[in-house]
Design a protein around this motif. Structure first.
Motif, PDB file in Angstrom:
ATOM      1  N   TRP A  31      -7.749   4.974 -18.795  1.00 18.48           N
ATOM      2  CA  TRP A  31      -9.118   4.505 -18.630  1.00 18.48           C
ATOM      3  C   TRP A  31      -9.753   5.109 -17.388  1.00 18.48           C
ATOM      4  O   TRP A  31      -9.071   5.595 -16.481  1.00 18.48           O
ATOM      5  CB  TRP A  31      -9.140   2.972 -18.501  1.00 18.48           C
ATOM      6  CG  TRP A  31      -8.854   2.245 -19.783  1.00 18.48           C
ATOM      7  CD1 TRP A  31      -8.804   2.780 -21.039  1.00 18.48           C
ATOM      8  CD2 TRP A  31      -8.571   0.844 -19.926  1.00 18.48           C
ATOM      9  NE1 TRP A  31      -8.513   1.786 -21.950  1.00 18.48           N
ATOM     10  CE2 TRP A  31      -8.376   0.609 -21.317  1.00 18.48           C
ATOM     11  CE3 TRP A  31      -8.477  -0.229 -19.027  1.00 18.48           C
ATOM     12  CZ2 TRP A  31      -8.086  -0.674 -21.807  1.00 18.48           C
ATOM     13  CZ3 TRP A  31      -8.184  -1.484 -19.512  1.00 18.48           C
ATOM     14  CH2 TRP A  31      -7.999  -1.710 -20.899  1.00 18.48           C
ATOM     15  N   THR A  32     -11.097   5.045 -17.371  1.00 20.27           N
ATOM     16  CA  THR A  32     -11.864   5.385 -16.174  1.00 20.27           C
ATOM     17  C   THR A  32     -12.675   4.141 -15.802  1.00 20.27           C
ATOM     18  O   THR A  32     -12.590   3.108 -16.485  1.00 20.27           O
ATOM     19  CB  THR A  32     -12.836   6.546 -16.443  1.00 20.27           C
ATOM     20  OG1 THR A  32     -13.777   6.108 -17.441  1.00 20.27           O
ATOM     21  CG2 THR A  32     -12.093   7.781 -16.957  1.00 20.27           C
ATOM     22  N   SER A  33     -13.491   4.269 -14.770  1.00 21.75           N
ATOM     23  CA  SER A  33     -14.330   3.129 -14.391  1.00 21.75           C
ATOM     24  C   SER A  33     -15.451   2.911 -15.403  1.00 21.75           C
ATOM     25  O   SER A  33     -16.255   2.014 -15.236  1.00 21.75           O
ATOM     26  CB  SER A  33     -14.910   3.340 -12.992  1.00 21.75           C
ATOM     27  OG  SER A  33     -15.751   4.484 -12.977  1.00 21.75           O
ATOM     28  N   GLY A  34     -15.498   3.722 -16.459  1.00 27.78           N
ATOM     29  CA  GLY A  34     -16.478   3.522 -17.529  1.00 27.78           C
ATOM     30  C   GLY A  34     -16.139   2.377 -18.461  1.00 27.78           C
ATOM     31  O   GLY A  34     -16.977   1.968 -19.275  1.00 27.78           O
ATOM     32  N   VAL A  35     -14.923   1.854 -18.366  1.00 33.07           N
ATOM     33  CA  VAL A  35     -14.584   0.646 -19.129  1.00 33.07           C
ATOM     34  C   VAL A  35     -15.203  -0.544 -18.385  1.00 33.07           C
ATOM     35  O   VAL A  35     -15.179  -0.600 -17.149  1.00 33.07           O
ATOM     36  CB  VAL A  35     -13.060   0.496 -19.282  1.00 33.07           C
ATOM     37  CG1 VAL A  35     -12.696  -0.832 -19.919  1.00 33.07           C
ATOM     38  CG2 VAL A  35     -12.498   1.658 -20.104  1.00 33.07           C
ATOM     39  N   SER A  36     -15.785  -1.472 -19.128  1.00 32.66           N
ATOM     40  CA  SER A  36     -16.526  -2.577 -18.509  1.00 32.66           C
ATOM     41  C   SER A  36     -15.636  -3.461 -17.641  1.00 32.66           C
ATOM     42  O   SER A  36     -14.420  -3.521 -17.817  1.00 32.66           O
ATOM     43  CB  SER A  36     -17.179  -3.448 -19.588  1.00 32.66           C
ATOM     44  OG  SER A  36     -18.059  -2.674 -20.362  1.00 32.66           O
ATOM     45  N   ARG A  37     -16.287  -4.154 -16.710  1.00 33.81           N
ATOM     46  CA  ARG A  37     -15.639  -5.153 -15.852  1.00 33.81           C
ATOM     47  C   ARG A  37     -14.809  -6.124 -16.697  1.00 33.81           C
ATOM     48  O   ARG A  37     -15.202  -6.468 -17.797  1.00 33.81           O
ATOM     49  CB  ARG A  37     -16.750  -5.917 -15.125  1.00 33.81           C
ATOM     50  CG  ARG A  37     -16.260  -6.995 -14.218  1.00 33.81           C
ATOM     51  CD  ARG A  37     -17.428  -7.797 -13.653  1.00 33.81           C
ATOM     52  NE  ARG A  37     -16.910  -8.700 -12.654  1.00 33.81           N
ATOM     53  CZ  ARG A  37     -16.801  -8.383 -11.370  1.00 33.81           C
ATOM     54  NH1 ARG A  37     -17.240  -7.234 -10.944  1.00 33.81           N
ATOM     55  NH2 ARG A  37     -16.267  -9.221 -10.509  1.00 33.81           N
ATOM     56  N   ASP A  38     -13.684  -6.584 -16.165  1.00 28.03           N
ATOM     57  CA  ASP A  38     -12.769  -7.471 -16.891  1.00 28.03           C
ATOM     58  C   ASP A  38     -12.434  -6.871 -18.265  1.00 28.03           C
ATOM     59  O   ASP A  38     -12.841  -7.402 -19.306  1.00 28.03           O
ATOM     60  CB  ASP A  38     -13.359  -8.882 -17.043  1.00 28.03           C
ATOM     61  CG  ASP A  38     -13.577  -9.552 -15.697  1.00 28.03           C
ATOM     62  OD1 ASP A  38     -12.928  -9.139 -14.715  1.00 28.03           O
ATOM     63  OD2 ASP A  38     -14.412 -10.475 -15.625  1.00 28.03           O
ATOM     64  N   PHE A  69     -20.298   4.034  -7.573  1.00 24.84           N
ATOM     65  CA  PHE A  69     -21.691   4.479  -7.502  1.00 24.84           C
ATOM     66  C   PHE A  69     -22.618   3.413  -6.919  1.00 24.84           C
ATOM     67  O   PHE A  69     -23.798   3.657  -6.711  1.00 24.84           O
ATOM     68  CB  PHE A  69     -22.215   4.876  -8.888  1.00 24.84           C
ATOM     69  CG  PHE A  69     -21.357   5.896  -9.579  1.00 24.84           C
ATOM     70  CD1 PHE A  69     -20.903   7.016  -8.894  1.00 24.84           C
ATOM     71  CD2 PHE A  69     -21.006   5.734 -10.916  1.00 24.84           C
ATOM     72  CE1 PHE A  69     -20.113   7.959  -9.526  1.00 24.84           C
ATOM     73  CE2 PHE A  69     -20.203   6.673 -11.551  1.00 24.84           C
ATOM     74  CZ  PHE A  69     -19.756   7.784 -10.859  1.00 24.84           C
ATOM     75  N   PHE A  70     -22.094   2.212  -6.695  1.00 26.30           N
ATOM     76  CA  PHE A  70     -22.948   1.119  -6.226  1.00 26.30           C
ATOM     77  C   PHE A  70     -22.756   0.878  -4.730  1.00 26.30           C
ATOM     78  O   PHE A  70     -21.752   1.260  -4.146  1.00 26.30           O
ATOM     79  CB  PHE A  70     -22.628  -0.174  -6.987  1.00 26.30           C
ATOM     80  CG  PHE A  70     -23.121  -0.184  -8.404  1.00 26.30           C
ATOM     81  CD1 PHE A  70     -24.422  -0.575  -8.706  1.00 26.30           C
ATOM     82  CD2 PHE A  70     -22.290   0.211  -9.445  1.00 26.30           C
ATOM     83  CE1 PHE A  70     -24.883  -0.574 -10.020  1.00 26.30           C
ATOM     84  CE2 PHE A  70     -22.741   0.216 -10.758  1.00 26.30           C
ATOM     85  CZ  PHE A  70     -24.035  -0.180 -11.041  1.00 26.30           C
ATOM     86  N   VAL A 123     -11.404  -5.633 -21.780  1.00 21.58           N
ATOM     87  CA  VAL A 123     -10.763  -6.173 -22.981  1.00 21.58           C
ATOM     88  C   VAL A 123     -10.303  -4.990 -23.822  1.00 21.58           C
ATOM     89  O   VAL A 123     -10.892  -3.918 -23.788  1.00 21.58           O
ATOM     90  CB  VAL A 123     -11.730  -7.046 -23.824  1.00 21.58           C
ATOM     91  CG1 VAL A 123     -12.116  -8.301 -23.085  1.00 21.58           C
ATOM     92  CG2 VAL A 123     -12.966  -6.267 -24.237  1.00 21.58           C
ATOM     93  N   PRO A 134     -12.537  -5.730 -11.267  1.00 23.41           N
ATOM     94  CA  PRO A 134     -13.969  -5.395 -11.073  1.00 23.41           C
ATOM     95  C   PRO A 134     -14.397  -4.087 -11.733  1.00 23.41           C
ATOM     96  O   PRO A 134     -15.566  -3.920 -12.048  1.00 23.41           O
ATOM     97  CB  PRO A 134     -14.109  -5.305  -9.547  1.00 23.41           C
ATOM     98  CG  PRO A 134     -12.734  -5.072  -9.028  1.00 23.41           C
ATOM     99  CD  PRO A 134     -11.809  -5.772  -9.997  1.00 23.41           C
ATOM    100  N   MET A 135     -13.465  -3.137 -11.924  1.00 22.62           N
ATOM    101  CA  MET A 135     -13.800  -1.848 -12.533  1.00 22.62           C
ATOM    102  C   MET A 135     -15.006  -1.203 -11.827  1.00 22.62           C
ATOM    103  O   MET A 135     -15.960  -0.736 -12.455  1.00 22.62           O
ATOM    104  CB  MET A 135     -14.072  -2.003 -14.034  1.00 22.62           C
ATOM    105  CG  MET A 135     -12.893  -2.556 -14.819  1.00 22.62           C
ATOM    106  SD  MET A 135     -11.384  -1.531 -14.780  1.00 22.62           S
ATOM    107  CE  MET A 135     -11.791  -0.225 -15.939  1.00 22.62           C
ATOM    108  N   ASP A 136     -14.931  -1.165 -10.497  1.00 22.69           N
ATOM    109  CA  ASP A 136     -16.029  -0.569  -9.715  1.00 22.69           C
ATOM    110  C   ASP A 136     -16.075   0.943  -9.902  1.00 22.69           C
ATOM    111  O   ASP A 136     -15.061   1.634  -9.790  1.00 22.69           O
ATOM    112  CB  ASP A 136     -15.848  -0.893  -8.227  1.00 22.69           C
ATOM    113  CG  ASP A 136     -16.082  -2.360  -7.928  1.00 22.69           C
ATOM    114  OD1 ASP A 136     -17.027  -2.932  -8.509  1.00 22.69           O
ATOM    115  OD2 ASP A 136     -15.331  -2.944  -7.121  1.00 22.69           O
ATOM    116  N   THR A 137     -17.283   1.447 -10.134  1.00 22.81           N
ATOM    117  CA  THR A 137     -17.443   2.884 -10.414  1.00 22.81           C
ATOM    118  C   THR A 137     -17.453   3.736  -9.152  1.00 22.81           C
ATOM    119  O   THR A 137     -17.205   4.943  -9.210  1.00 22.81           O
ATOM    120  CB  THR A 137     -18.776   3.138 -11.135  1.00 22.81           C
ATOM    121  OG1 THR A 137     -19.847   2.657 -10.298  1.00 22.81           O
ATOM    122  CG2 THR A 137     -18.821   2.441 -12.476  1.00 22.81           C
TER     123      THR A 137
END
Lengths: 170, 111
Positions: B66-73, B35-36, B75, B30-33
């Protein structure tokens, strides 16, 4: 905006940033920070200014006082991203990848993201060349910096200005 | 992509010894930041892949932070000098310490 307008605007921005740096130089910043600001502002024409203390801190932490020169690395991103949740990034370099001289890391910095130092890609000569692609989130329109560091201590950068239509960071 | 941590690595089907190949990898995450919030107003904690290690044979050839700034799923694609017949393995580690692995075999076409 015509190219001439763009040039004068750039000169204006550079002049005001230098003025700001000068003002801050009167003791508000630590000497190292003043030095970094001056070095970066004196970089290649068209380089984006360091917009805030966070990005200054990241660049100083990664590269110290080494000059960040433009060249040898290419950052490809869309000029306008409809959806800030998924913005494609392609990074390539013509630098050699030999044991004697190679790119040991590429850093991706998104100036106005909550976590500006978005990713670091540590590489070895086994990858043969620098050719990376991924997808990132962007909060708002800003400069993106791809900065490569070689094993010999050189620092090479490319920049992309991306307009973000939908905030991808919440 | 559906199940958390389900990962795929794609390499060319026909590889010649010494060739520079492109490796494509994707992992479901999910790469949740952080912030939501949910529709009920509950904060969604940060949950993201923070480290990816790429090994070719017994050598570490790349490592991504990486950080949560990489998009969900997430690549990622990168190149590899295919100079030996060996497995290419990737290990993704997230900020909760969960570890996900996948590998692809690098084998050469017979001349």
């Amino acid at each position: 905006m015509s190219p001439a307008d763009n040039t004068s605007r750039r000169h204006f921005l550079r002049a005001s940033a230098l003025a700001t740096a000068g003002l801050l130089g009167s003791g508000v910043l630590f000497p190292g920070e003043r030095l970094l600001a001056a070095t970066t502002l004196a970089g290649d024409p068209g380089d984006p200014e360091v917009p805030n203390e966070e990005v200054a801190r990241i660049l100083r932490g990664l590269f110290g006082d080494r000059p960040i020169r433009r060249g040898h690395i290419q950052l490809d991103m869309p000029a306008a991203a409809e959806d800030g949740r998924v913005v494609p990034v392609i990074i390539e370099s013509d630098l050699p990848m030999t044991p004697e001289r190679h790119v040991k890391a590429v850093h991706l910095i998104v100036d106005f993201n909550p976590d500006a130092h978005l990713a670091a890609f540590h590489l070895t000569p086994a990858v043969g060349t620098v050719s990376l692609s991924t997808r990132i989130k962007m909060k708002r329109s800003t400069w993106v910096r791809a900065i490569a560091e070689t094993n010999t201590g050189e620092v090479w950068a490319d920049y992309a200005r991306v307009q973000v239509l939908l905030n991808g960071c919440g | 992509m559906s199940a958390l941590g389900e990962a795929r690595i794609r390499v060319p089907e026909r590889i010649i010894r010494g060739e520079l190949i492109v490796v494509n990898a994707i992992i479901s995450h999910p790469m949740d930041t952080g912030f939501f919030r949910t529709a009920e107003g509950q904060p969604i904690p940060a949950y993201f892949i923070k480290n990816v290690v790429v090994r070719y044979g017994d050598q570490e050839v790349a490592r991504f932070e990486w950080t949560s700034g990489v998009s969900r799923d997430p690549v990622i694609s990168f190149t590899l000098r295919a100079d030996s017949e060996a497995p290419l393995s990737m290990v993704w580690t997230d900020n909760k310490g969960d570890v996900f692995e996948q590998s692809a075999n690098i084998a050469f076409v017979s001349a």
